[in-house]
Design a protein around this motif. Structure first.
Motif, mmCIF file in Angstrom:
data_model
loop_
_atom_site.group_PDB
_atom_site.id
_atom_site.type_symbol
_atom_site.label_atom_id
_atom_site.label_comp_id
_atom_site.label_asym_id
_atom_site.label_seq_id
_atom_site.Cartn_x
_atom_site.Cartn_y
_atom_site.Cartn_z
ATOM 1 N N PHE A 159 3.256 7.816 -6.591
ATOM 2 C CA PHE A 159 2.364 6.790 -7.487
ATOM 3 C C PHE A 159 1.992 5.773 -6.316
ATOM 4 N N PHE A 160 3.327 5.040 -5.836
ATOM 5 C CA PHE A 160 2.799 3.845 -4.932
ATOM 6 C C PHE A 160 2.455 4.281 -3.562
ATOM 7 N N ALA A 161 2.878 5.324 -3.237
ATOM 8 C CA ALA A 161 2.123 5.823 -1.923
ATOM 9 C C ALA A 161 0.602 6.004 -2.048
ATOM 10 N N VAL A 162 0.089 6.798 -3.107
ATOM 11 C CA VAL A 162 -1.209 6.931 -3.295
ATOM 12 C C VAL A 162 -1.982 5.692 -3.430
ATOM 13 N N VAL A 163 -1.352 4.668 -4.315
ATOM 14 C CA VAL A 163 -2.194 3.486 -4.637
ATOM 15 C C VAL A 163 -2.181 2.516 -3.575
ATOM 16 N N ALA A 164 -1.002 2.568 -2.769
ATOM 17 C CA ALA A 164 -1.093 1.781 -1.358
ATOM 18 C C ALA A 164 -2.188 2.261 -0.549
ATOM 19 N N PHE A 165 -2.270 3.496 -0.374
ATOM 20 C CA PHE A 165 -3.285 4.172 0.478
ATOM 21 C C PHE A 165 -4.641 3.435 0.218
ATOM 22 N N ILE A 166 -4.850 3.572 -1.080
ATOM 23 C CA ILE A 166 -6.279 3.249 -1.559
ATOM 24 C C ILE A 166 -6.525 1.893 -1.394
ATOM 25 N N ILE A 167 -5.533 0.914 -1.620
ATOM 26 C CA ILE A 167 -5.767 -0.460 -1.442
ATOM 27 C C ILE A 167 -5.915 -0.798 0.108
ATOM 28 N N LEU A 168 -5.175 -0.130 0.899
ATOM 29 C CA LEU A 168 -5.266 -0.363 2.290
ATOM 30 C C LEU A 168 -6.706 0.310 2.924
ATOM 31 N N PHE A 169 -7.101 1.391 2.267
ATOM 32 C CA PHE A 169 -8.465 2.101 2.847
ATOM 33 C C PHE A 169 -9.606 1.106 2.525
ATOM 34 N N THR A 170 -9.393 0.688 1.004
ATOM 35 C CA THR A 170 -10.754 -0.233 0.589
ATOM 36 C C THR A 170 -10.680 -1.704 1.291
ATOM 37 N N TYR A 171 -9.240 -2.234 1.523
ATOM 38 C CA TYR A 171 -9.178 -3.295 2.250
ATOM 39 C C TYR A 171 -9.898 -3.573 3.583
ATOM 40 N N VAL A 172 -9.591 -2.269 4.432
ATOM 41 C CA VAL A 172 -9.912 -2.141 5.722
ATOM 42 C C VAL A 172 -11.409 -2.173 5.845
ATOM 43 N N LEU A 202 0.822 -5.220 -6.014
ATOM 44 C CA LEU A 202 1.643 -3.935 -5.795
ATOM 45 C C LEU A 202 2.954 -3.874 -4.981
ATOM 46 N N LEU A 203 3.145 -5.036 -4.341
ATOM 47 C CA LEU A 203 4.375 -5.256 -3.597
ATOM 48 C C LEU A 203 5.529 -5.761 -4.529
ATOM 49 N N LEU A 204 5.151 -6.670 -5.165
ATOM 50 C CA LEU A 204 5.962 -6.984 -6.597
ATOM 51 C C LEU A 204 6.140 -6.043 -7.538
ATOM 52 N N CYS A 205 5.578 -4.934 -7.618
ATOM 53 C CA CYS A 205 5.812 -3.893 -8.497
ATOM 54 C C CYS A 205 6.859 -3.027 -7.704
ATOM 55 N N ILE A 206 6.512 -2.866 -6.501
ATOM 56 C CA ILE A 206 7.485 -2.111 -5.482
ATOM 57 C C ILE A 206 9.202 -2.867 -5.502
ATOM 58 N N LEU A 207 9.100 -4.013 -5.574
ATOM 59 C CA LEU A 207 10.301 -4.822 -5.614
ATOM 60 C C LEU A 207 11.292 -4.424 -6.656
ATOM 61 N N ALA A 208 10.475 -3.964 -7.959
ATOM 62 C CA ALA A 208 11.373 -3.753 -9.033
ATOM 63 C C ALA A 208 12.463 -2.476 -8.930
ATOM 64 N N PHE A 209 12.173 -1.633 -7.706
ATOM 65 C CA PHE A 209 13.045 -0.787 -7.550
ATOM 66 C C PHE A 209 14.203 -0.857 -6.499
ATOM 67 N N THR A 210 14.147 -2.195 -6.080
ATOM 68 C CA THR A 210 15.112 -2.673 -5.304
ATOM 69 C C THR A 210 16.213 -3.451 -6.100
ATOM 70 N N SER A 211 16.110 -3.215 -7.605
ATOM 71 C CA SER A 211 17.175 -4.001 -8.094
ATOM 72 C C SER A 211 18.653 -3.801 -7.774
ATOM 73 N N PRO A 212 19.000 -2.487 -7.525
ATOM 74 C CA PRO A 212 20.258 -1.985 -7.162
ATOM 75 C C PRO A 212 20.756 -3.064 -5.946
ATOM 76 N N ILE A 213 19.970 -2.977 -4.873
ATOM 77 C CA ILE A 213 20.275 -3.643 -3.835
ATOM 78 C C ILE A 213 20.308 -5.391 -3.978
ATOM 79 N N THR A 214 19.362 -5.749 -4.656
ATOM 80 C CA THR A 214 19.537 -7.109 -4.916
ATOM 81 C C THR A 214 20.786 -7.575 -5.932
#
Length: 277
Positions: A159-172, A202-214
């Motif tokens: 999910f996050f890889a596809v969405v990150a690619f779409i956002i990066l592509f449209t921004y560029v 999207l970056l804030l959503c990805i940070l949700a998976f870093t809860s064990p590290i935090t």
């Protein structure tokens, strides 16, 4: 704030005939469901409240699906800005206001399919015996098998890889377009800033998976309890990104902001005092 914006969007024909406002209303409804379901689950876990699996699974499905749907909506809104810039006169049929509901239904379908498949896989937790077994309602209790963990991780990465690619592509692409256009650069720059904000969300959503590290870092450097650390992660990585959506889009859009002010003033004038002198 979110409910006020949803009412403003749904009550105006102007907004419902514009694709980006329809997607924004879709995001507000999704984030509201995410907040309600996640807050209920979080409070039950913190209070150690147990209830039947048959009630727990639908709540977990809704919470997981709306969390994943947030990323899909961000991708759809970025693509909508891309289509608006590059195809202003002849939009593809799927992105027109009268057919945008097909995109909305597709996003909901995709977001619910994967959690249902995950919960359909057999759980390896022997404590969960049947649908009436009282359990502590969290994903690690219901979905504790190795195959479910791997499936959940693979879906999240996809999910996050596809969405990150779409956002990066449209921004560029929009960034390159600003250098070519001599007219209407203001709208192009606004679209570029909107896509950039999508990337930040999207970056804030990805940070949700870093809860064990935090959690590990907080334990090492503070004397907080486990409940305090869980609340800190939940507030920063789950609630804050959802509350940012109405602030980012609601107050940046002049048309929606003026409509909200008019509705707020109209409601405040209609409120009558309970006590009369």
């Amino acid at each position: 704030m979110q409910l006020l914006q949803v009412v403003c969007l749904l009550s105006s024909r102007q907004f419902m005939e514009t694709s980006r406002y329809v997607l924004f209303a879709h995001m507000l409804i999704n984030d509201t469901l995410q907040i309600l379901s996640s807050v209920l689950l979080f409070l039950c876990v913190m209070a150690q409240v147990k209830f039947a699996v048959v009630l727990c699974v639908p709540l977990l499905v809704i919470s997981t699906a709306t969390f994943q749907n947030t990323t899909l909506i961000l991708a759809a809104m970025s693509l909508e800005r891309y289509v608006a810039i590059f195809y202003p006169l002849q939009r593809p049929a799927a992105w027109r206001s009268e057919r945008i509901w097909i995109m909305v239904v597709s996003l909901w379908f995709i977001s619910f399919v994967f959690p249902i498949i995950e919960f359909a896989l057999k759980s390896g937790n022997p404590a969960v015996l049947g649908l009436t077994t009282p359990v502590l309602c969290k994903a690690t209790t219901i979905n504790s098998s190795l195959i479910q963990t791997l499936f959940r991780a693979a879906v999240s990465v996809l999910f996050f890889a596809v969405v990150a690619f779409i956002i990066l592509f449209t921004y560029v692409r929009i960034l390159l377009e600003t250098r070519k256009l001599r007219q209407d650069r203001l709208s192009v720059r606004r679209a570029m800033h909107t896509v950039l904000l999508h990337g930040f969300q999207l970056l804030l959503c990805i940070l949700a998976f870093t809860s064990p590290i935090t959690e590990s870092l907080v334990v090492l450097h503070t004397v907080w309890t486990r409940e305090d650390i869980a609340f800190f992660n939940y507030f920063c990585f789950i609630l804050v990104p959802r509350f940012l959506s109405p602030l980012i889009y609601g107050f940046r859009d002049q048309v929606l902001r003026s409509h909200m002010v008019k509705n707020f003033l109209f409601c405040s004038k209609n409120i009558k005092p309970f006590f009369k002198h």
